[in-house]
Design an enzyme around this catalytic site. Structure first.
Site, PDB file in Angstrom:
ATOM      1  N   HIS A 106       0.844  -1.192   0.000  1.00  0.00           N
ATOM      2  CA  HIS A 106       0.000   0.000   0.000  1.00  0.00           C
ATOM      3  C   HIS A 106       0.883   1.246   0.000  1.00  0.00           C
ATOM      4  O   HIS A 106       1.956   1.258   0.614  1.00  0.00           O
ATOM      5  CB  HIS A 106      -0.917   0.005   1.223  1.00  0.00           C
ATOM      6  CG  HIS A 106      -1.974  -1.051   1.170  1.00  0.00           C
ATOM      7  ND1 HIS A 106      -2.719  -1.411   2.272  1.00  0.00           N
ATOM      8  CD2 HIS A 106      -2.430  -1.821   0.157  1.00  0.00           C
ATOM      9  CE1 HIS A 106      -3.589  -2.351   1.928  1.00  0.00           C
ATOM     10  NE2 HIS A 106      -3.427  -2.621   0.654  1.00  0.00           N
ATOM     11  N   GLU A 258     -10.406  -9.942  -4.563  1.00  0.00           N
ATOM     12  CA  GLU A 258     -10.290  -9.877  -3.099  1.00  0.00           C
ATOM     13  C   GLU A 258     -11.695  -9.605  -2.553  1.00  0.00           C
ATOM     14  O   GLU A 258     -11.923  -8.665  -1.811  1.00  0.00           O
ATOM     15  CB  GLU A 258      -9.350  -8.763  -2.673  1.00  0.00           C
ATOM     16  CG  GLU A 258      -7.928  -8.872  -3.170  1.00  0.00           C
ATOM     17  CD  GLU A 258      -7.105  -7.653  -2.800  1.00  0.00           C
ATOM     18  OE1 GLU A 258      -5.953  -7.822  -2.395  1.00  0.00           O
ATOM     19  OE2 GLU A 258      -7.633  -6.518  -2.917  1.00  0.00           O
TER      20      GLU A 258
END
Length: 282
Positions: A106, A258
């Site tokens: 991230h 996901e």
């Protein structure tokens, strides 16, 4: 010649990367897998199990690794930054051992400090890690976030200055999450919306897109809320994913779900994306 995009999933690895991961992948008909190689919500680093590593490598199934959620190189906490560096380095080393194609990280948040100070930290700590990657090791894939709080990178346009801070290092790729992009304000449901977003991504980071996290969104465009939904069941809708699969910037780029639920719902998401990839309506 059209390059086919593989359709895969983040898989559960209970019992071992190969024992659990390959079983889960087969059950949901995934063509590649993304895995955690350590606790995603903690700092403890897990050593590999040689037999499991070898079985996953020998399976021939492409692999991506996702770093833990706590990683944040923009944090004002020196301890968090130090632990983040250690965690990313560990994931890259494990990726090399597994023959992984990429390690997803991230892009981080400034939390309480200025974005400028946070980006100086990102540059200081990420450039050495990128330089350490061996020629046959995995690329580091930067994943923009949904725009909540003081995130350093949310829209695809934000990737321009982020990559510039890293001198457009050749081992820095991009992982695009469709839910994040939608939440950050890219209207993927508008006519031509997906194409405009991918055009903008190609303009700032040509050739850098290495992985797509294909997730629908529980919330509206611009919500800045990172809540994934099953493909076609959310506010993005299935048609936009068909547009993504037909866009030149995404040609051959793997799509990884996901999405919520257990194996049955994940298998349905994968089968729907395969139909869209093969030109069938959703």
């Amino acid at each position: 010649m059209t390059v086919t995009s593989l359709i895969g999933a983040h898989v559960f690895v209970a019992g071992g990367l190969a024992t659990g991961g390959l079983r889960n992948a087969a059950e949901i008909e995934a063509e590649f897998v993304q895995v955690f190689v350590t606790n995603p919500r903690g700092w403890a680093l897990a050593a590999g199990r040689p037999a499991e590593d070898a079985a996953l490598r020998d399976s021939g199934l492409p692999v991506f690794i996702h770093t833990p959620y706590l990683v944040n190189l923009g944090s004002p906490s020196a301890e968090t930054v130090e632990r983040s560096v250690t965690s990313i380095r560990h994931a890259l080393l494990r990726g090399a051992e597994l023959g992984a194609r990429g390690v997803v990280v991230h892009t981080g948040s400034a939390v309480t400090q200025s974005p400028e100070a946070a980006m100086r930290q990102v540059r200081e700590h990420l450039l050495p890690l990128l330089d350490e990657i061996p020629e046959d090791g995995p690329d580091l894939l930067l994943e923009p976030m949904a725009g909540q709080g003081r995130m350093l990178c949310a829209t695809v346009e934000d990737l321009g200055p982020y990559l510039s801070a890293l001198d457009f290092h050749p081992r820095a790729g991009v992982c695009l999450d469709t839910c994040h992009a939608f939440a950050a304000g890219h209207d993927l449901t508008a006519p031509g919306g997906m194409a405009r977003m991918l055009d903008a991504l190609h303009a700032v980071a040509p050739g850098r897109l290495k992985l797509v996290h294909a997730n629908d969104s529980k919330d509206a465009c611009g919500s800045k809320r990172d809540r994934h939904e099953n493909i076609g069941a959310g506010n993005i809708g299935a048609a936009a994913f068909g547009d993504l699969l037909r866009h030149p910037a995404a040609a051959g780029v793997p799509l990884c779900i996901e999405t919520p639920g257990e194996a049955e719902r994940h298998r349905a998401d994968i089968l729907l994306l395969k139909k869209l990839r093969d030109g069938c309506p959703g």
